[in-house]
Design a protein around this motif. Structure first.
Motif, mmCIF file in Angstrom:
data_model
loop_
_atom_site.group_PDB
_atom_site.id
_atom_site.type_symbol
_atom_site.label_atom_id
_atom_site.label_comp_id
_atom_site.label_asym_id
_atom_site.label_seq_id
_atom_site.Cartn_x
_atom_site.Cartn_y
_atom_site.Cartn_z
ATOM 1 N N SER A 50 0.822 -1.212 0.000
ATOM 2 C CA SER A 50 0.000 0.000 0.000
ATOM 3 C C SER A 50 0.857 1.264 0.000
ATOM 4 C CB SER A 50 -0.959 0.010 1.190
ATOM 5 O OG SER A 50 -0.225 0.090 2.398
ATOM 6 N N ASN A 51 2.141 1.122 0.247
ATOM 7 C CA ASN A 51 3.060 2.268 0.200
ATOM 8 C C ASN A 51 3.858 2.177 -1.081
ATOM 9 O OD1 ASN A 51 2.230 3.085 2.722
ATOM 10 N ND2 ASN A 51 3.878 2.053 3.782
ATOM 11 N N ARG A 52 3.542 3.042 -2.022
ATOM 12 C CA ARG A 52 4.188 3.019 -3.325
ATOM 13 C C ARG A 52 4.699 4.410 -3.677
ATOM 14 N NH1 ARG A 52 5.053 -1.991 -4.313
ATOM 15 N NH2 ARG A 52 4.780 -1.883 -6.541
ATOM 16 N N ALA A 76 4.225 22.497 -1.361
ATOM 17 C CA ALA A 76 4.116 21.142 -1.904
ATOM 18 C C ALA A 76 4.637 20.115 -0.901
ATOM 19 C CB ALA A 76 4.880 21.041 -3.225
ATOM 20 N N ILE A 77 5.756 20.413 -0.271
ATOM 21 C CA ILE A 77 6.311 19.508 0.745
ATOM 22 C C ILE A 77 5.348 19.389 1.914
ATOM 23 C CG2 ILE A 77 8.177 19.192 2.419
ATOM 24 C CD1 ILE A 77 9.038 18.572 -0.439
ATOM 25 N N GLY A 84 0.770 12.191 5.006
ATOM 26 C CA GLY A 84 1.428 11.053 5.619
ATOM 27 C C GLY A 84 2.442 10.366 4.717
ATOM 28 N N ALA A 85 2.853 11.055 3.670
ATOM 29 C CA ALA A 85 3.806 10.480 2.729
ATOM 30 C C ALA A 85 5.210 11.041 2.986
ATOM 31 C CB ALA A 85 3.379 10.796 1.297
#
Length: 92
Positions: A50-52, A76-77, A84-85
């Motif tokens: 699920s983390n791509r 953007a950051i 959560g990315a």
């Protein structure tokens, strides 16, 4: 995401502004398969399916408004972090 730069050196200008696209071209064969085995860690590079990684494209760049460039990068950051990315910025 790609950032052409924020505030270039006055003596040379934004000479690295094409770096995000150049890095994508140069690493395309490496990034095409994110299911590679990570030999350093002995398992899949991204074990949690699920983390791509996601390419968010390039941020806009203004040739004269450097404060806006820095603001655009920061916003953007912040958005990526709020989601959560983990941001990875390729830039000039």
């Amino acid at each position: 995401m790609g950032a052409a730069g924020a505030t270039p050196y006055a003596s040379v200008g934004a000479y690295c502004r094409n770096v995000p696209n150049a890095l994508r071209r140069a690493t395309g064969s490496l990034t095409a398969n994110v299911d590679r085995h990570d030999f350093d860690h002995g398992g899949p590079l991204f074990p949690n399916k699920s983390n791509r990684p996601v390419d968010c494209g390039n941020l806009p760049y203004e040739n004269k408004d450097y404060a806006l460039n820095r603001k655009t990068i920061g916003e953007a950051i912040d958005a990526i972090l709020r989601a959560g990315a983990v941001p990875v910025l390729l830039g000039g």
